[in-house]
Scaffold this active site. Sequence first.
Site, short mmCIF file in Angstrom:
data_model
loop_
_atom_site.label_atom_id
_atom_site.label_comp_id
_atom_site.label_asym_id
_atom_site.label_seq_id
_atom_site.Cartn_x
_atom_site.Cartn_y
_atom_site.Cartn_z
N ASN A 18 24.64 28.33 -46.43
CA ASN A 18 26.05 28.72 -46.21
C ASN A 18 27.33 28.20 -45.96
O ASN A 18 27.81 28.12 -45.35
CB ASN A 18 25.25 29.45 -44.20
CG ASN A 18 26.38 29.70 -43.57
OD1 ASN A 18 26.62 29.79 -41.83
ND2 ASN A 18 27.10 31.14 -43.83
N ARG A 21 27.57 30.76 -50.89
CA ARG A 21 27.66 33.00 -51.11
C ARG A 21 27.79 32.95 -50.08
O ARG A 21 28.30 34.27 -49.86
CB ARG A 21 26.18 32.97 -51.71
CG ARG A 21 26.41 32.49 -53.10
CD ARG A 21 24.63 32.41 -53.33
NE ARG A 21 24.25 31.27 -52.47
CZ ARG A 21 22.76 31.89 -53.04
NH1 ARG A 21 22.11 32.21 -53.89
NH2 ARG A 21 21.54 30.96 -52.34
N ASP A 133 23.02 31.35 -57.11
CA ASP A 133 23.28 30.19 -56.19
C ASP A 133 24.81 29.31 -57.15
O ASP A 133 24.35 29.41 -58.66
CB ASP A 133 22.56 29.70 -56.15
CG ASP A 133 22.51 28.18 -54.90
OD1 ASP A 133 23.49 27.91 -54.63
OD2 ASP A 133 21.70 27.53 -54.82
P1 4NP Z 1 24.60 28.80 -50.00
O1 4NP Z 1 24.35 27.55 -51.95
O2 4NP Z 1 23.13 28.94 -50.02
O3 4NP Z 1 25.47 29.54 -51.30
O4 4NP Z 1 24.62 28.35 -50.01
C1 4NP Z 1 24.09 26.04 -51.58
C2 4NP Z 1 24.08 25.29 -50.62
C3 4NP Z 1 23.74 23.96 -50.55
C4 4NP Z 1 22.42 24.10 -50.80
C5 4NP Z 1 22.01 25.03 -52.31
C6 4NP Z 1 23.21 26.13 -52.07
N1 4NP Z 1 21.75 22.74 -51.25
O5 4NP Z 1 20.44 22.39 -51.96
O6 4NP Z 1 22.35 21.71 -50.54
#
Ligand code: 4NP
Length: 166
Positions: A18, A21, A133
């Site tokens: 969160n 994306r 991601d």
């Molecule tokens: P999101 O991206 O799912 O698009 O917010 C990520 C943000 C952090 C992490 C992985 C994906 N993380 O592993 O901390």
Amino acid sequence: MSAIRKPAVSVCFICLGNICRSPTAEGVFGHMVGLAGLREVIAVDSAGTGAWHKGELADKRAREEAARRGIELRSVARQVVRQDFERHDLLLAMDGNNVADLQALARSDAERAKIRLFRSFDPLSPSEAEVPDPYYGGPEGFARVFDLCTAASKGLLAHIRKTHGV
Ligand code: 4NP
């Protein structure tokens, strides 16, 4: 005195953290909803299946990319909660892992039916297409996320307008 009306439709964008994306999707779709004059009709939210970034603003790279395109990302990260299945009409997952995590939380067929891949609303995207991601990559990944969210948001808005007559 004007009555405060509950939005007719409520959508929540879901990714892992969160912070990349789903805040981008929330910002892009929310901007389109505003331009269409539907802010009182369509509620827009986002959440993550993980809790690591709870309380944080969106990743700086996501905020910078959005700002370049004229959109301010203001969301504060939070984890998906059970009430999201009750409160929202659509839970729009960025990838297959998000779908699987949401499916594990769903308690009925009606709740499961709310879970959709966000890009399934982009008529030009292949089936099962994901928003990849960008967290561990470079800035071009954030630009691509923004573009994918824009295309899918257009399709999503068209879908909601058609199905809800707004
Ligand atoms: P999101 O991206 O799912 O698009 O917010 C990520 C943000 C952090 C992490 C992985 C994906 N993380 O592993 O901390």
